[in-house]
Motif scaffolding. Structure first.
Motif, PDB file in Angstrom:
ATOM      1  N   ASN A 179       0.828  -1.210   0.000  1.00  0.00           N
ATOM      2  CA  ASN A 179       0.000   0.000   0.000  1.00  0.00           C
ATOM      3  C   ASN A 179       0.862   1.260   0.000  1.00  0.00           C
ATOM      4  N   THR A 210       1.634   3.880  -3.236  1.00  0.00           N
ATOM      5  CA  THR A 210       0.920   5.101  -3.653  1.00  0.00           C
ATOM      6  C   THR A 210       1.619   6.366  -3.164  1.00  0.00           C
ATOM      7  N   TYR A 265       4.117   6.520  -6.102  1.00  0.00           N
ATOM      8  CA  TYR A 265       3.444   6.429  -7.401  1.00  0.00           C
ATOM      9  C   TYR A 265       1.930   6.523  -7.179  1.00  0.00           C
ATOM     10  N   PRO A 266       1.391   7.742  -7.033  1.00  0.00           N
ATOM     11  CA  PRO A 266      -0.022   7.928  -6.661  1.00  0.00           C
ATOM     12  C   PRO A 266      -1.004   7.242  -7.608  1.00  0.00           C
ATOM     13  N   GLN A 267      -0.679   7.150  -8.889  1.00  0.00           N
ATOM     14  CA  GLN A 267      -1.597   6.554  -9.863  1.00  0.00           C
ATOM     15  C   GLN A 267      -1.188   5.131 -10.229  1.00  0.00           C
ATOM     16  N   TRP A 296      -1.894   1.977  -9.095  1.00  0.00           N
ATOM     17  CA  TRP A 296      -2.874   0.913  -9.237  1.00  0.00           C
ATOM     18  C   TRP A 296      -3.822   1.164 -10.401  1.00  0.00           C
TER      19      TRP A 296
END
Length: 354
Positions: free
Chosen positions: A66, A69, A72-74, A76
């Motif tokens: 988890n 994110t 790398y916020p985008q 998923w």
């Protein structure tokens, strides 16, 4: 001498570890009650990622994933979009392969394995990008020559097409040597409390019958960089010793055995079994004592002493089945091909209908 060299390498490995990241992607047609498209990701043989065409969602399989994110916020959402695109490519690939093999059946499986390995001491990186169709090698990328290798005649056309696609060659090289290792290093950092841990095993002495070899069985250790051997009067034994492979347990730890052949006339007190684990300074020494050997020879008094033996046999049987049933695509002439999948949950996802 070989034992000494191995132990020296093991001690060296305490500070140097080769980490790996692999993605296994399976596209299928005609398999009932199974998603047409499944993708799983593993870091150091631990499943951390899952996507399938039923949910259309890329999801973490470990709590520590988890953290992705944060960097790398985008991540998923982007992974889900890429998987949906790959799913369409796999459908086309299956239909194309069916025509080349002149097949009319409804059940077909197309698989892809892509990933990399990274040595955290030398910073050396190795990559692999391989495809398979219906259980056999289809085509793979040779990173050294930057060309595609087609072991099947039916894949030669694809080889020529992909060899001439300079953009594809450039992407494959960039991903395997830069992007994949960058992700891997971050993922190892996220899961360091799990992936870089050390767990010592429980060690048991087992014997089926009075004339059987005595087995020194170590189970529950992590990581799988370990040595198990017998000594006599403090000296390593090389003869009359049968060393088994390191096998996975269902909880992510490992087990292994070393069998010793000796006669009842010998002084068993002169022998001991030694277990050594990477990252742990002290090793475990178990004296060979007839009084502590677990055995199933007294059938009229069943106990749970045979459980370790049964567990070892069951795990070995599962691994043998996995080796036969799972398609782990290996590069031809590779010096260090990717290792097989050990995770039972992943095996089920990779092998529809098996």
């Amino acid at each position: 001498m070989s034992k000494v060299i191995f132990l020296l390498c093991l001690c060296h490995a305490a500070s140097a570890v080769t980490h790996s990241m692999k993605y296994f992607v399976t596209g299928s047609t005609g398999v009932p009650n199974f998603p047409e498209f499944v993708a799983v990701g593993l870091v150091d043989e631990v499943q951390m990622y899952h996507y399938d065409s039923n949910t259309r969602r890329a999801e973490p399989k470990q709590d520590w994933m988890n953290k992705v994110t944060e960097d790398y916020p985008q991540f998923w959402e982007g992974e889900a979009e890429k998987c949906m695109g790959h799913q369409q490519d796999f459908k086309v690939g299956i239909e194309d392969a069916k025509q080349r093999f002149n097949q009319t059946g409804d059940v077909n499986i197309f698989q892809w394995m892509v990933g990399c390995e990274w040595d955290d001491e030398t910073d050396e990186v190795k990559g692999y990008d391989q495809y398979g169709y219906d259980g056999e090698d289809w085509i793979s990328f040779d990173l050294k020559t930057e060309t595609w290798v087609a072991p099947k005649q039916q894949a030669v056309f694809t080889k020529h097409k992909w060899d001439n696609d300079k953009a594809l060659i450039a992407w494959s090289k960039h991903y395997l040597t830069q992007r994949c290792p960058d992700y891997l290093k971050n993922f190892v950092n996220y899961g360091s409390s799990v992936l870089l841990r050390t767990e010592l095993p429980s060690v048991s002495l087992l014997q089926k019958t009075p004339s059987s070899p005595v087995s020194c069985h170590a189970t529950g250790f992590y990581p799988d960089i370990a040595a198990l051997f017998w000594r006599k009067d403090g000296e390593d034994l090389h003869e009359d010793v049968d060393l088994g492979e390191i096998l996975p347990n269902h909880d992510g730890t490992f087990q292994m055995s070393a069998d010793l052949k000796l006669s009842s006339a010998e002084d068993w007190r002169r022998y001991d079994c030694v277990f050594q684990l990477s990252g742990v300074k002290d090793h475990l020494v178990t004296k060979l004592d007839k009084a502590v050997i677990r055995t199933n020879r007294e059938k009229e008094k069943p106990t749970d002493m045979t459980v370790p033996i049964i567990a070892a046999v069951v795990v070995l049987a599962l691994v043998l089945i996995a080796v036969v049933g799972v398609v782990i695509y290996k590069k031809r002439n590779a010096k260090r091909p990717p290792s097989p999948v050990n995770n039972a949950e992943v095996l089920e996802e990779l092998n529809p209908g098996s």
